[in-house]
Design a protein around this motif. Structure first.
Motif, short mmCIF file in Angstrom:
data_model
loop_
_atom_site.label_atom_id
_atom_site.label_comp_id
_atom_site.label_asym_id
_atom_site.label_seq_id
_atom_site.Cartn_x
_atom_site.Cartn_y
_atom_site.Cartn_z
N ARG A 124 -18.44 4.90 -5.95
CA ARG A 124 -18.79 6.32 -5.75
C ARG A 124 -18.39 6.78 -4.36
O ARG A 124 -17.85 7.87 -4.18
CB ARG A 124 -20.29 6.50 -5.95
CG ARG A 124 -20.78 7.93 -5.87
CD ARG A 124 -22.18 8.04 -6.44
NE ARG A 124 -22.69 9.39 -6.27
CZ ARG A 124 -23.64 9.72 -5.39
NH1 ARG A 124 -24.15 8.80 -4.61
NH2 ARG A 124 -24.06 10.96 -5.31
N VAL A 125 -18.62 5.93 -3.36
CA VAL A 125 -18.23 6.27 -1.99
C VAL A 125 -16.72 6.38 -1.87
O VAL A 125 -16.19 7.31 -1.25
CB VAL A 125 -18.78 5.22 -1.00
CG1 VAL A 125 -18.19 5.43 0.39
CG2 VAL A 125 -20.30 5.31 -0.93
N MET A 126 -16.01 5.44 -2.49
CA MET A 126 -14.54 5.49 -2.44
C MET A 126 -14.02 6.77 -3.06
O MET A 126 -13.09 7.41 -2.55
CB MET A 126 -13.95 4.29 -3.18
CG MET A 126 -14.15 2.97 -2.49
SD MET A 126 -13.55 1.60 -3.51
CE MET A 126 -14.11 0.19 -2.55
N GLY A 127 -14.62 7.15 -4.18
CA GLY A 127 -14.19 8.38 -4.83
C GLY A 127 -14.50 9.61 -4.01
O GLY A 127 -13.70 10.55 -3.95
N ALA A 128 -15.65 9.61 -3.31
CA ALA A 128 -16.04 10.76 -2.51
C ALA A 128 -15.12 10.94 -1.32
O ALA A 128 -14.79 12.05 -0.92
CB ALA A 128 -17.48 10.61 -2.03
N VAL A 129 -14.67 9.83 -0.73
CA VAL A 129 -13.81 9.91 0.46
C VAL A 129 -12.50 10.61 0.14
O VAL A 129 -11.95 11.34 0.95
CB VAL A 129 -13.54 8.49 1.00
CG1 VAL A 129 -12.41 8.51 2.03
CG2 VAL A 129 -14.80 7.91 1.62
N LEU A 172 -7.01 0.88 -3.46
CA LEU A 172 -6.39 1.68 -4.51
C LEU A 172 -7.40 2.11 -5.58
O LEU A 172 -7.04 2.82 -6.51
CB LEU A 172 -5.27 0.88 -5.19
CG LEU A 172 -4.16 0.33 -4.28
CD1 LEU A 172 -3.21 -0.54 -5.08
CD2 LEU A 172 -3.40 1.46 -3.61
N LEU A 173 -8.66 1.67 -5.45
CA LEU A 173 -9.63 1.88 -6.52
C LEU A 173 -9.93 3.36 -6.76
O LEU A 173 -10.14 3.76 -7.91
CB LEU A 173 -10.93 1.13 -6.22
CG LEU A 173 -10.87 -0.38 -6.48
CD1 LEU A 173 -12.24 -1.00 -6.27
CD2 LEU A 173 -10.36 -0.69 -7.87
N ALA A 174 -9.94 4.17 -5.72
CA ALA A 174 -10.20 5.60 -5.92
C ALA A 174 -9.10 6.21 -6.79
O ALA A 174 -9.38 7.01 -7.68
CB ALA A 174 -10.29 6.32 -4.58
N ASP A 175 -7.85 5.81 -6.54
CA ASP A 175 -6.74 6.30 -7.36
C ASP A 175 -6.86 5.79 -8.79
O ASP A 175 -6.59 6.52 -9.75
CB ASP A 175 -5.40 5.86 -6.77
CG ASP A 175 -5.11 6.52 -5.43
OD1 ASP A 175 -5.66 7.61 -5.19
OD2 ASP A 175 -4.34 5.96 -4.65
N ARG A 178 0.83 -1.21 0.00
CA ARG A 178 0.00 0.00 0.00
C ARG A 178 0.86 1.26 0.00
O ARG A 178 0.65 2.19 0.77
CB ARG A 178 -0.95 0.01 1.19
CG ARG A 178 -1.94 -1.16 1.17
CD ARG A 178 -3.05 -1.00 2.18
NE ARG A 178 -3.96 -2.13 2.10
CZ ARG A 178 -4.07 -3.06 3.03
NH1 ARG A 178 -3.35 -2.99 4.10
NH2 ARG A 178 -4.92 -4.05 2.89
N THR A 179 1.87 1.26 -0.85
CA THR A 179 2.78 2.39 -0.93
C THR A 179 2.05 3.61 -1.48
O THR A 179 1.26 3.51 -2.41
CB THR A 179 3.97 2.05 -1.85
OG1 THR A 179 4.55 0.83 -1.40
CG2 THR A 179 5.02 3.15 -1.83
N ALA A 180 2.33 4.78 -0.92
CA ALA A 180 1.72 6.01 -1.41
C ALA A 180 2.12 6.24 -2.87
O ALA A 180 3.25 5.94 -3.27
CB ALA A 180 2.17 7.19 -0.55
N ASP A 181 1.19 6.75 -3.66
CA ASP A 181 1.42 7.06 -5.07
C ASP A 181 1.73 5.81 -5.91
O ASP A 181 2.29 5.93 -6.99
CB ASP A 181 2.56 8.07 -5.22
CG ASP A 181 2.27 9.38 -4.52
OD1 ASP A 181 1.10 9.80 -4.52
OD2 ASP A 181 3.20 9.97 -3.95
N LEU A 182 1.35 4.63 -5.42
CA LEU A 182 1.62 3.41 -6.18
C LEU A 182 0.91 3.42 -7.53
O LEU A 182 1.51 3.09 -8.55
CB LEU A 182 1.17 2.19 -5.36
CG LEU A 182 1.36 0.82 -6.01
CD1 LEU A 182 2.83 0.54 -6.25
CD2 LEU A 182 0.75 -0.27 -5.14
#
Length: 202
Positions: free
Chosen positions: A187-192, A155-158, A130-134
């Motif tokens: 949609r929830v993942m994207g909103a967060v 990672l789905l929102a990214d 779960r590395t940042a900017d992966l």
């Protein structure tokens, strides 16, 4: 414990709970005393996905029409969201990944899929880390396809953001009860992860 020590995330030597993934996609989960009365462990090897779409259709797992739709989507690098229970998602995602050209540039963000030995241009990244900017780094490699399984749900929102910016050929599996449930969760993942000061659509 010796086998699990090679995985990511790397467990502590005396951890009472182990949940880690090896480089080949094998997932090891174990519970140790005194958390439980005796050792309980599970070793799950990745679904190699060696069935073809044609074989799934001939077995009755797909209709011939859906086989044609999926083949057309993959060949034209459409973005696909696979929703269902875990075995079905793993099987179909593995089959779609197996159908990709070996000469294509493919980034794998999945525990259940490993690159074929003949695919020199395929790269598997450690989702468990779960590395940042992966995801941003993976897309910066300009892959033809990005393959992500349920383990990459964080990672789905990214991934959605990168698809909105023009990344094509993204094949994603999401454990869900229905297509509507999967879309709602996305949609929830994207909103967060939206920019502070902006909320989800009403």
């Amino acid at each position: 414990r010796k086998l699990a020590a090679k995985g990511l995330p790397r467990p502590e030597p005396d951890a009472p709970v182990i949940d880690t993934t090896l480089a080949d996609g094998t997932r090891i989960t174990a519970l140790f005393p005194p958390l439980c009365d005796r050792l309980h462990a599970s070793i799950r090897r990745p679904n190699v996905g060696r069935k073809t779409l044609e074989e799934l259709a001939s077995d009755g797992g797909l209709s011939p029409e859906m086989q044609q739709v999926l083949e057309a989507c993959v060949s034209t690098r459409q973005n696909l969201l696979i929703a269902g229970d875990r075995p079905a998602c793993d099987l179909l995602l593995g089959t779609l990944a197996w159908s990709l050209e070996r000469v294509a540039r493919v980034v794998i963000l999945a525990e259940t899929i490993s690159p074929p030995a003949s695919a020199a241009g395929w790269l598997k990244l450690p989702v468990a880390a779960r590395t940042a900017d992966l995801v941003a780094a993976a897309v910066a490699l300009r892959p033809d396809y990005v393959v992500a399984d349920a383990a990459a749900s964080l990672l789905l929102a990214d991934l959605l953001r990168e698809c909105a910016r023009g990344q094509n050929g993204t094949l994603v599996a999401l454990i869900a009860r229905s297509s509507n449930d999967a879309l709602y969760r996305l949609r929830v993942m994207g909103a967060v992860q939206m920019t502070p000061g902006f909320g989800p659509d009403p």
